[in-house]
Design an enzyme around this catalytic site. Structure first.
Site, PDB file in Angstrom:
ATOM      1  N   ASP A  22      25.544 -37.630 -30.050  1.00 33.00           N
ATOM      2  CA  ASP A  22      24.539 -37.185 -29.081  1.00 33.00           C
ATOM      3  C   ASP A  22      24.802 -37.825 -27.717  1.00 33.00           C
ATOM      4  O   ASP A  22      24.812 -39.053 -27.593  1.00 33.00           O
ATOM      5  CB  ASP A  22      23.149 -37.576 -29.589  1.00 33.00           C
ATOM      6  CG  ASP A  22      22.001 -36.953 -28.807  1.00 33.00           C
ATOM      7  OD1 ASP A  22      22.231 -36.515 -27.666  1.00 33.00           O
ATOM      8  OD2 ASP A  22      20.886 -36.926 -29.346  1.00 33.00           O
TER       9      ASP A  22
ATOM     10  N   HIS B 221      22.997 -33.369 -30.222  1.00 35.64           N
ATOM     11  CA  HIS B 221      21.546 -33.430 -30.017  1.00 35.64           C
ATOM     12  C   HIS B 221      20.798 -32.363 -30.805  1.00 35.64           C
ATOM     13  O   HIS B 221      19.573 -32.378 -30.842  1.00 35.64           O
ATOM     14  CB  HIS B 221      21.252 -33.284 -28.520  1.00 35.64           C
ATOM     15  CG  HIS B 221      19.888 -33.734 -28.109  1.00 35.64           C
ATOM     16  ND1 HIS B 221      19.406 -35.006 -28.356  1.00 35.64           N
ATOM     17  CD2 HIS B 221      18.877 -33.082 -27.451  1.00 35.64           C
ATOM     18  CE1 HIS B 221      18.177 -35.120 -27.874  1.00 35.64           C
ATOM     19  NE2 HIS B 221      17.841 -33.963 -27.319  1.00 35.64           N
TER      20      HIS B 221
ATOM     21  N   SER C  59      13.416 -35.011 -29.464  1.00 36.75           N
ATOM     22  CA  SER C  59      13.708 -35.538 -28.132  1.00 36.75           C
ATOM     23  C   SER C  59      12.410 -35.877 -27.384  1.00 36.75           C
ATOM     24  O   SER C  59      11.679 -36.767 -27.797  1.00 36.75           O
ATOM     25  CB  SER C  59      14.579 -34.530 -27.377  1.00 36.75           C
ATOM     26  OG  SER C  59      15.189 -35.097 -26.260  1.00 36.75           O
TER      27      SER C  59
END
Length: 278
Positions: free
Chosen positions: A227, A255, A105
């Site tokens: 996600d 995620h 991320s």
């Protein structure tokens, strides 16, 4: 030594005491965590470091502003320049000339910024649910992550946002992340990382398509189809722009690829990185 497994070793990085977890030997592999409340390198990577450390010398730092790394007194807002400088300083302090990287991320965005600014310090790259492109519009899920207000119920709901299958959100994870988010001063520091209006921080995390398209690094892009924090479309675009890249999308996955699809994630990453010489 601390009884807290999140506290590993500490190295001075230009005056910043930097906490990191390390394991294994051989080719250096640096794992960069995401940006959620209560996150640490250990919390993010503890499930896969035992596997990776059989093949690589793993280093998982708490990046500047997160976890048990010192929070600078002189901070006047964070920037990609400062995050990259801290990470390069971390490598220099430990004598790591070059390493493979896995970025989750925010950690993926940081990895891309480092790779385009210091290409000679980076070998192979694995991006996991990565941010890092300017056209990324703030999602409701990410708004909730960066706008978190401490409570056990809020943390539980937030963790369920991360995982597609809510049964994976064990109370131990919720309690651990919540306790980390309410350490003295922790929430005030976390709130200062991405204050509103928050779209500007996605711009700060971004690397231009011109720079991405010039990257020579072999890049494995991994994403969960469900996600809601960083939509899978972001990784599809990375795959279109980064020339030496391949994309793997997991169905029924949010995620938390390294948790939700742990075994398959490890099976993809290890042979991909092992074939890349530093």
């Amino acid at each position: 030594m601390s009884d807290n497994p999140e506290i590993g070793q500490n190295v001075d990085v230009n005056g910043i005491g930097t906490n990191y977890i390390t394991a294994g030997s051989g080719t250096p592999l640096i794992l960069i965590h995401g940006s959620g409340p209560g996150v640490t390198a250990y919390a993010n990577w503890r499930g896969v470091i035992p596997d990776f450390s059989q093949h690589f010398h793993c280093y998982a730092p708490d990046t500047l502003g997160f976890g048990y790394t010192d929070f600078p007194d002189d901070i006047d807002g964070f920037s990609m320049d400062r995050w990259v400088a801290h990470l390069i300083g971390f490598m220099d302090a430990l004598g790591i000339a070059k390493a493979h990287f896995i970025g989750n991320s925010y950690g993926g965005a940081l990895t891309l910024a480092l790779a385009t600014r210091h290409p000679d310090r980076v070998g192979g790259i694995v991006l996991m649910g990565s941010a890092g492109r300017a056209e990324f519009q703030m999602t409701q899920g990410l708004q909730e992550v960066w706008g978190y207000e401490p409570s056990i119920d809020n943390m539980r709901e937030l963790m369920r946002t991360f995982a597609h299958d809510p049964s994976l959100v064990k109370e131990e994870i919720v309690r651990s992340r919540y306790e980390a988010s309410i350490r003295p001063g922790a929430h005030e520091k976390y709130s200062s990382l991405f204050p509103g209006p928050r779209q500007r921080w996605l711009t700060e995390l971004s690397t231009s398509d011109d720079k991405l398209s010039a990257m020579p690094h072999p890049t494995l892009i991994v994403h969960g189809r469900e996600d809601v924090i960083v939509p899978v479309e972001r990784s599809i675009r990375f795959n279109e722009v980064i020339p030496n890249s391949e994309l793997h999308v997991f169905g029924n996955c949010g995620h938390w690829t390294q948790i939700e699809m742990r075994e398959r994630f490890v099976e993809l990453v290890i042979p991909f990185l092992k074939r890349i010489a530093l």
